[in-house]
Each structure stands twice: as C-alpha cells, then as structure tokens.
Design a protein around this motif. Structure first.
Motif, PDB file in Angstrom:
ATOM      1  N   GLU B   6       0.828  -1.214   0.000  1.00 26.26           N
ATOM      2  CA  GLU B   6       0.000   0.000   0.000  1.00 26.26           C
ATOM      3  C   GLU B   6       0.860   1.262   0.000  1.00 26.26           C
ATOM      4  OE1 GLU B   6      -3.976   0.468   2.137  1.00 26.26           O
ATOM      5  OE2 GLU B   6      -2.644   1.722   3.358  1.00 26.26           O
ATOM      6  N   GLY B  68      -4.255   8.190   9.275  1.00 28.45           N
ATOM      7  CA  GLY B  68      -5.498   7.450   9.119  1.00 28.45           C
ATOM      8  C   GLY B  68      -5.428   6.483   7.955  1.00 28.45           C
ATOM      9  N   SER B  69      -6.506   5.703   7.826  1.00 33.83           N
ATOM     10  CA  SER B  69      -6.523   4.655   6.811  1.00 33.83           C
ATOM     11  C   SER B  69      -6.632   5.253   5.411  1.00 33.83           C
ATOM     12  CB  SER B  69      -7.706   3.728   7.107  1.00 33.83           C
ATOM     13  OG  SER B  69      -8.382   3.376   5.924  1.00 33.83           O
ATOM     14  N   GLU B  71      -7.704   3.655   2.770  1.00 32.28           N
ATOM     15  CA  GLU B  71      -8.990   3.265   2.191  1.00 32.28           C
ATOM     16  C   GLU B  71     -10.103   4.190   2.672  1.00 32.28           C
ATOM     17  OE1 GLU B  71     -10.084  -0.986   2.272  1.00 32.28           O
ATOM     18  OE2 GLU B  71     -12.155  -0.265   2.438  1.00 32.28           O
TER      19      GLU B  71
END
Lengths: 397, 194
Positions: B6, B68-69, B71
């Motif tokens: 990622e 934070g994420s 996604e």
C-alpha cells in the motif's frame, strides 16, 4: 430481528459479493489522467518545480533589464574617448555634449566648482584666444578629474571672437550659465544641469533614480484569489515621473470550480453550463483540482503625487503556465455559467503606492481583464482582482 | 504486473505512475462501484461517479499525509463525489419533506431479513436505487457509512428528525420491496415447476 439487524444483514450482503466492473472503464479513466512521462515520477517533480523555475527565470530577466539600464547610463560617468569624435560639433557651432570628454585641460581644473553638498556641476571652460572660430576638443590634454562618485564635466573650447556670447544649448542639456571667472585670457562658465541636479537632490531625499525591487502580494478577486511574487525595475525619467516594469509569477486558487477542457468550447458551452459537474456524456471536461499559474509582465508609468505617494497605470500581460500541451484549456464553472480562462491574458492596472520606509513600499493594485473587450466576446473569465503588495527596493544608481 | 504494498502504491501514485494507478484502481473499483451504485440512480451513473471519484483520488493523492486509513480517505472522497452529484441534481428540492403515512410492518421485517440472502447483489442494488434520492442518500450515510443523524443533518442541511424519518422510511421500503421480489421469484419458480 430488529431494524438494526436488517441494516447489518444488508451491509454483510453487500460486502459478500463482488460487482463486476467493465474493463473499458479503466481505459476511459486513464485517458483522463495526466499523461505519464517516460520516467515515472519526473513529471510530478517538474510540475512542482515549475513555479520556482519560472520565478528564477523572471528574476534573471528583470536583473538583466536593470543591469542594462544601469550600464547604459554609466556612459555619463566614464571617460569614453571615442565619443568625443562622434560629438564633434560642426564649424561655427558650439555644442556641449555632456557625454563628451569628461576632462579638463591641465591647469584648468579650478573651473570645476562644487555646488551645494558636494554636487558637482559640469564646467565648460572658454578660453579667449584671438579670433579663431573653431571649436577644438583638447584630447591631448585629457586628464581625468579624480573625484569619485560625482558628476563632472569640463570641455575646453576655443571660442569665437564673441567672447561673451551665450553658449548654445543643445538637446536640453545645459540650461543656464554661471559666470565663474573672467580674466583677460580666460572665462570659465559653470553650466548647471537642472535635471541631474534635481535628480541628485532626489537621490538624497527619496532614494535613487533607478532601483530594483523584490515584492509579493495577495490577490483578492471573485475567481482570482491567490498569491504573487515578482521582481521590478523602476527608473525616474524626471523629478516625479517614473517608468516601472514588473515580472512576476501568480498563483490563483481556482481549483474548486476549474475544469480541464479538451473539446470545442462553443459547441459545448450550453451543455456545459447546464451540467457543470463534468459527468454528462461529454468527456471533454473533468476536474483537474489544481491551481492556476501565470507569468506576468506589467509595464507601467507613474507619477509621484506626494513625497511618499505615487500612482501609476499600466498594461498587464499574463501567460498561463500550464495546459499548453494537449490542446487543453482551463474552464471556470460556477454552476450557472461557464467561462474559459485565457491562456494569454491582457489587462489594465492602476496602482497606488506608499513609501513606508525609503526601501519598503506598500501598494494596492487593481486589475481589469480586457480579453472580452479586445475580442468582442463574452466567453473569457475576466481576471479582475485587487492586489495588496509589499515591495523591498534596492537602489542601483 | 508487479504487486506493490500500500505504501509503495501511494508513493508511486503520487509520482503519477500509471502501473500503480491501475493497480490501485483494480484493487478498489468493485468496492467503489458498489458504493456509488447505492447512491446513484442507475449503473451508468454509478460508473460515472466512480470515475469522477478516482480522478479526484489521483489528482489529490499528494494531499494524503498518511494519517489514518488510506482506504477510509479514498472512501470519503468517493462518498463526497456522490453527495456533490446528488446535491446538484436531486436534493435541491427534496429538503421539504411531506411525510406520507408509514407503511405497516406486519411481519414484513422478518421475512425481508431472510430474503436478503436470496437476492443477487445487482438486484439488491436495483432495489436500493428505486428509493427516493433523499431517502437513499440518508440511509446510505446512516447504515453504510456510519454517520449519526446529527452529522447527516449537518451534511444535507436537514433536521435530525427528517434524517430519522428518511432512514426508517428507506428501511421499510427496502424490506417491503425485498419481500415483493422474493414472492415474485417464488411464484415464477412454482410456475416453471408446473
């Protein structure tokens, strides 16, 4: 089962199964993405550096102009023998050219008289020698007057028999004559040059006649809010009148309502105005989410209305720095209407400037775009804004 | 095609690497198409919304700071894209709600829960798309995105009570339509056996 359980089951059901996506969807999307350079990553970096590169290029250009202005006027201060030949006057005509020999004959340096505050005026010495009508330039006796930093000029002439006649004033240079000395053999006249003397006084009081400045500002406008950074060169052409040239880079933050556009604007204008969210069947436009960069050249002429206040008007020429490739233009859409951002934008500026200190100026500039007026159209965004500026000036002469 | 982590995907997408962009797209397109289909009127609109959403993601990926994420960050962008579209198209005149009489529950709820398992996802999305734009939007924000009624009220400029009403109304409509769909399926199945 409770109501919340239904929501939970629905969520699980949604997550449990994949939805097939049309493979052509990626091709459509990738066509809308910014083109990829041969080496990945290079484009992004060069885009980030673009404003800096442009800024540096603008600075170099402004410095070159300033240096040219400076060196062009240096001729006044240096001994340039070649010029004496060029400016040799015709027979029976007395001509006084300040750029001529900046020398005095030996033994005649007493003719150079300091005025107030060590400001030297040019001295033309007239030697009365019989009935000769020729004017000669005493280059053999040329001797530089060693008095650094001051303007001096002396010219030895052998005048006509009319020893007391008024000197001919050419090209508006010497404006009046002060008789300094009157002996049987020699008269010395001091020619005060009002412009230069006034300029020198100006230098003393308000700063130098040519200056370069580094400035920045904030623009406030309906569609043109942003920042600017630039270099300027200013030269006083008289006591109060000056010319000014500014090269700057502007960044406008219009990303919210700005679309990249690749199609025929006139054909799509109606459709676009009615569907501003870039999601109709037309694929000519889409969100770029980027700021607008312009390089600006702003020549102006100004007048010093008070000791610390100057006003100026000028033309404004701005070239958009992005989207020159791929036939793309930028378009502003506010939900009601759609307008093209001009790639080359012509405008008028008016500015009021106040000297906060001798080196720091604060000013307010108003700009009005002229593209629609010039082309008799209505499809361009009028890049109208008010700019608050602060500038630091550095005298170079 | 190389498989990136990622972090690699993010940094390569920031450099406008087309391979990484394609990988990020393929990894998330199904998820985001489902998300957009819940908000959209039909699948064509959903595809268009997904495209707009990905464009925004790729154009703004440099603003993602790693807090934070990732996604979640992408999801917010896609949801906001859907909301912008709905606000500009359908929600302007839908703020004044005329409350119709609520549907009777009479056991529809229990059968609907059972029926959910038997409906294909495309059919389920089709049922969601039959809801009114405002009810569909409020229900999606509440049931799928996890926003509270207060937050939804702020986002859509409606009152909390209106938000609650839309959620209840959407839920009952969905239960009713799921049951109807199931009955229709059973009937057609029985007819085919006869």
């Amino acid at each position: 089962m409770s109501r919340v359980e239904f929501d939970e089951l629905l969520r699980q059901r949604m997550d449990s199964e994949e939805l097939e996506v049309d493979p052509a969807q990626w091709d459509r999307l990738s066509a809308l993405l910014p083109p990829v350079n041969a080496l990945p990553g290079k484009r992004g970096k060069s885009r980030k550096l673009l404003p800096w590169i442009t800024g540096i290029a603008a600075s170099v250009a402004a410095l070159a102009v300033a240096a040219w202005l400076f060196t062009a006027k240096k001729g006044y201060q240096t001994d340039r023998p070649g010029l004496s030949e060029k400016s040799k006057p015709a027979d029976n005509e007395q001509q006084y050219t300040p750029a001529d020999t900046i020398v005095a004959p030996k033994g005649q340096q007493q003719g150079v008289k300091p005025l107030n505050n060590n400001i030297y005026a040019p001295v033309y010495q007239r030697a009365v020698q019989g009935s000769s009508t020729n004017i000669t330039h005493n280059n053999e006796d040329k001797q530089h007057i060693a008095d650094p930093g001051e303007f001096r000029q002396a010219n030895s002439i052998i005048p006509s028999t009319h020893a007391k006649e008024e000197a001919v004033v050419k090209n508006g240079q010497p404006s009046f004559i002060e008789k300094e000395k009157n002996t049987a053999d020699e008269e010395t006249y001091t020619y005060k040059m009002p412009e230069l003397i006034a300029g020198a006084a100006e230098n003393k009081n308000t700063g130098d006649r040519t200056s370069i400045g580094l400035g920045g500002g904030i623009n406030y406008g309906t569609m043109n809010t942003g920042y600017t950074l630039g270099l300027s060169a200013r030269r006083y052409v008289s006591d109060r009148v000056f010319v000014d040239g500014t090269v700057a880079v502007l960044m406008n933050k219009n990303s919210e309502n700005t679309l990249n556009y690749t199609g025929d604007f006139i054909a799509d204008q109606k459709a676009l105005a009615s569907n501003t969210r870039a999601r109709s069947s037309s694929e000519n436009y889409y969100y770029p989410s980027q700021g607008l960069y312009y390089i600006q050249f702003n020549p102006s002429i100004g007048y010093k209305v008070a000791k610390r206040v100057a006003m100026s008007v000028g033309g404004d020429f701005q070239q958009m720095l992005q989207n020159s490739a791929n036939n793309e233009t930028l378009l502003f859409s506010d939900g009601e209407d759609a307008r093209l951002f001009p790639t080359f934008d012509v405008g008028l500026t008016g500015k009021t400037e106040i000297n906060v200190t001798p080196s720091i100026q604060a000013g307010v500039l108003y700009r009005e775009g002229l593209n629609n007026l010039i082309r008799n159209e209505t499809r361009y965004v009028n890049r109208r804004y008010v700019q608050v500026q602060v500038k630091y000036s550095l005298p170079i002469r | 095609m190389p498989i990136f982590t990622e972090q690699e995907l993010i940094s390569r997408c920031k450099e406008n690497d087309r391979v990484a962009q394609e990988q990020l797209y393929k990894k998330n397109c199904s998820l985001f198409l489902k998300l957009c289909a819940r908000y959209a009127r039909d699948m064509h609109d959903a595809e268009q919304l997904m495209q707009d959403g990905f464009l925004k993601i790729f154009n703004n990926i440099n603003t993602y700071q790693g807090n934070g994420s990732f996604e979640g960050w992408m999801r917010r962008i896609v949801v906001n894209t859907c909301l912008d579209y709905l606000k500009s198209k359908y929600l302007k005149d839908a703020k004044q709600v005329h409350y119709p009489a609520e549907m009777s529950e009479n056991g529809a709820q229990a059968t609907a829960n059972l029926a959910l398992d038997k409906i294909a996802i495309k059919e389920l999305l089709g049922i969601i798309q039959t809801l009114s734009p405002m009810s569909r939007t409020v229900f999606n924000l509440y049931a799928f995105e996890g926003y509270s009624h207060k937050e939804i009220a702020g986002m859509l400029e409606i009152s909390e009570g209106t938000s609650q009403w839309h959620v209840n109304n959407a839920r009952k409509n969905l239960q009713h339509k799921v049951n109807q769909y199931l009955h229709k399926e059973i009937k057609s199945h029985e007819q085919s056996r006869i």
